[in-house]
Scaffold this motif. Structure first.
Motif, PDB file in Angstrom:
ATOM      1  N   GLU A 156     -26.037  -3.779 -18.737  1.00 35.28           N
ATOM      2  CA  GLU A 156     -24.945  -3.393 -18.807  1.00 35.28           C
ATOM      3  C   GLU A 156     -24.456  -4.925 -19.923  1.00 35.28           C
ATOM      4  O   GLU A 156     -23.425  -4.221 -21.246  1.00 35.28           O
ATOM      5  CB  GLU A 156     -24.524  -2.716 -17.513  1.00 35.28           C
ATOM      6  N   TRP A 157     -24.674  -5.724 -19.376  1.00 33.91           N
ATOM      7  CA  TRP A 157     -23.720  -6.743 -20.035  1.00 33.91           C
ATOM      8  C   TRP A 157     -24.723  -7.959 -21.503  1.00 33.91           C
ATOM      9  O   TRP A 157     -24.449  -8.289 -21.925  1.00 33.91           O
ATOM     10  CB  TRP A 157     -23.296  -7.905 -19.212  1.00 33.91           C
ATOM     11  N   THR A 158     -25.732  -6.682 -21.619  1.00 37.53           N
ATOM     12  CA  THR A 158     -26.376  -7.274 -22.898  1.00 37.53           C
ATOM     13  C   THR A 158     -27.115  -6.052 -23.953  1.00 37.53           C
ATOM     14  O   THR A 158     -26.637  -6.201 -24.986  1.00 37.53           O
ATOM     15  CB  THR A 158     -28.094  -7.688 -22.881  1.00 37.53           C
ATOM     16  N   ALA A 189     -22.097  -1.918 -14.008  1.00 37.71           N
ATOM     17  CA  ALA A 189     -23.365  -2.611 -14.200  1.00 37.71           C
ATOM     18  C   ALA A 189     -23.952  -2.533 -13.217  1.00 37.71           C
ATOM     19  O   ALA A 189     -25.603  -1.923 -12.963  1.00 37.71           O
ATOM     20  CB  ALA A 189     -23.047  -3.981 -14.967  1.00 37.71           C
ATOM     21  N   PRO A 239     -20.202  -5.062 -24.571  1.00 36.10           N
ATOM     22  CA  PRO A 239     -19.567  -5.610 -23.171  1.00 36.10           C
ATOM     23  C   PRO A 239     -19.047  -7.101 -23.259  1.00 36.10           C
ATOM     24  O   PRO A 239     -18.102  -6.988 -22.494  1.00 36.10           O
ATOM     25  CB  PRO A 239     -21.435  -5.996 -22.887  1.00 36.10           C
ATOM     26  N   LYS A 297     -12.069  -4.223 -14.916  1.00 37.65           N
ATOM     27  CA  LYS A 297     -13.172  -5.342 -14.849  1.00 37.65           C
ATOM     28  C   LYS A 297     -14.364  -4.816 -13.699  1.00 37.65           C
ATOM     29  O   LYS A 297     -14.783  -4.723 -13.583  1.00 37.65           O
ATOM     30  CB  LYS A 297     -12.697  -6.133 -14.875  1.00 37.65           C
ATOM     31  N   GLU A 330     -17.554  -3.403 -13.218  1.00 40.91           N
ATOM     32  CA  GLU A 330     -18.752  -4.458 -12.659  1.00 40.91           C
ATOM     33  C   GLU A 330     -19.125  -3.100 -11.907  1.00 40.91           C
ATOM     34  O   GLU A 330     -20.544  -2.985 -11.976  1.00 40.91           O
ATOM     35  CB  GLU A 330     -18.138  -4.883 -11.823  1.00 40.91           C
ATOM     36  N   ARG A 387     -13.904  -9.005 -21.384  1.00 38.88           N
ATOM     37  CA  ARG A 387     -13.921  -9.846 -20.431  1.00 38.88           C
ATOM     38  C   ARG A 387     -11.234  -9.969 -20.811  1.00 38.88           C
ATOM     39  O   ARG A 387     -10.720 -10.070 -20.108  1.00 38.88           O
ATOM     40  CB  ARG A 387     -13.303 -11.288 -21.271  1.00 38.88           C
TER      41      ARG A 387
END
Length: 396
Positions: free
Chosen positions: A386-388, A367, A349, A360, A364, A353
């Motif tokens: 989704e971010w972990t 997510a 994830p 991006k 999102e 960046r």
């Protein structure tokens, strides 16, 4: 490195899927690397996948695939043409896939290629326009227009779900300039929605029904990896009122913003009226569908509405390659993708960046889709996965 590519949902991964991978290696050699592009947590038929994308990707690697990349939601939730477009963009964007493989009712690539060439011809566009005036469903008009040019027998491939997807894969491959090999493997056993197993294989739809109705023991024979004891299947019934709330809060203008909304045909007004009257999702589907607006199309529109996705949320092309699961051979594929691919790779994830602003935004969006998917279980799950969640790695 020559890699065989598959586009799939694996909802769930079953013995028929495993058979396709084995057929690929029997045809090209046991060491042939296999990459699959897999739909995420929401699938084309307009519902939640029975298990989350990381678990389904794990099952696929355990079943013989080497690398699983995600088909982003805007393409996974599209009609056959959009689904195929997204899948082929991922395969072509990897830069390493030289062979496209898929299950097929006819089991031959030649008739599918002829159908693909027909659908891309100017004569077909003219014939389709004529048939659309009959107000029949698009799929019916499409096959009838192809029959005018190819004959009824040749056009019949468009009536079969896997052959139809194969035709769309070939059309997209041509449009993208991808010129690899094609292996159409004859399907064995139960058909797409067959209610009974046949020849040792069962359809994914009956497997989902068994697992969601407490009959998981029936499914175990057709799953290469056993369904984990105590794992609840995701189910649209868990979010039915939330979906109905979303539908009732929308007007015709809101429905018109959805992709494939039929705004020029009056469908948004029909959807808004059905939303006010329906007391269940199935009732909404039945009220909104007509001979022209199929059940599948209404289901997809419903899901786009619930996920708060609009036509403008779908980028012109897939902007990145998201890794869901891999093994050791998959790592080697990924090294080659990083060298030869035309799209950035998200191996975890944090790599988001590095993406462009538009990419991006898609991450999102994914997510949000995952957060809403996690409401589809009997016990609520926390958001933010989704971010972990890192890709699943299976070294053996």
């Amino acid at each position: 490195m020559a890699v065989a590519g598959i586009i799939a949902e694996y909802n769930p991964f079953h013995t028929g899927h495993q058979r396709l991978i084995r057929q690929i290696r029997q045809h090209f050699g046991e060491e042939t690397p296999v990459m699959a592009v897999m739909a995420g947590n929401w699938v084309q038929r307009g519902e939640c996948a029975i298990a989350d994308k990381w678990r389904r990707a794990r099952w696929a690697v355990q079943g013989g695939a080497d690398l699983i990349l995600e088909l982003p939601a805007p393409w996974a939730l599209s009609s056959a043409e959009g689904f195929a477009r997204g899948g082929m963009e991922v395969l072509a964007g990897s830069g390493v896939v030289d062979t496209l493989c898929f299950g097929s009712e006819c089991g031959e690539s030649a008739p599918l290629l002829r159908a693909a060439q027909c659908l891309d011809s100017p004569d077909f566009a003219r014939r389709l326009h004529v048939h659309l005036n009959s107000h029949q469903p698009f799929a019916v008009c499409r096959q009838a227009a192809a029959a005018d040019l190819l004959g009824a027998e040749e056009a019949r491939v468009l009536a079969h779900p896997n052959d139809n997807l194969g035709v769309e894969y070939l059309r997209t491959g041509r449009a993208l300039g991808w010129n690899g090999q094609v292996l159409a493997v004859p399907r064995a056993g139960a058909g797409h929605n067959d209610p009974r197993p046949a020849q040792g294989y069962a359809s994914a739809s009956i497997l989902r029904e068994w697992m969601r109705t407490g009959q998981g023991w029936n499914a175990s024979f057709f799953l290469p990896t056993p369904w984990p004891e105590g794992l609840p299947p995701a189910h649209m019934g868990q979010i039915e009122r939330a979906v109905l709330y979303r539908l009732r809060s929308m007007g015709a203008r809101d429905f018109a913003c959805l992709p494939d909304s039929g705004a020029g045909e009056g469908l948004p007004d029909r959807l808004a009226a059905a939303a006010q009257r329906a007391c269940s999702l199935e009732e909404f589907y039945l009220m909104a569908k007509t001979k022209r607006y199929t059940h599948a199309r209404i289901r997809r529109l419903t899901l786009w509405a619930f996920l708060n996705l609009e036509a403008r949320d779908k980028p012109e092309g897939v902007p990145y390659l998201r890794v869901l699961a891999l093994n050791r051979r998959g790592r080697e594929i990924l090294r080659q993708v990083n060298k030869k691919g035309t799209l950035p790779v998200l191996a975890k994830p944090a790599h988001a960046r590095r993406l462009s602003p538009q990419a991006k935004e898609l991450m999102e969006l994914e997510a949000r889709c995952t957060d809403l998917y996690d409401l589809c279980f009997s016990e609520l799950r926390q958001g933010g996965r989704e971010w972990t969640q890192s890709p699943v790695y299976l070294p053996e």
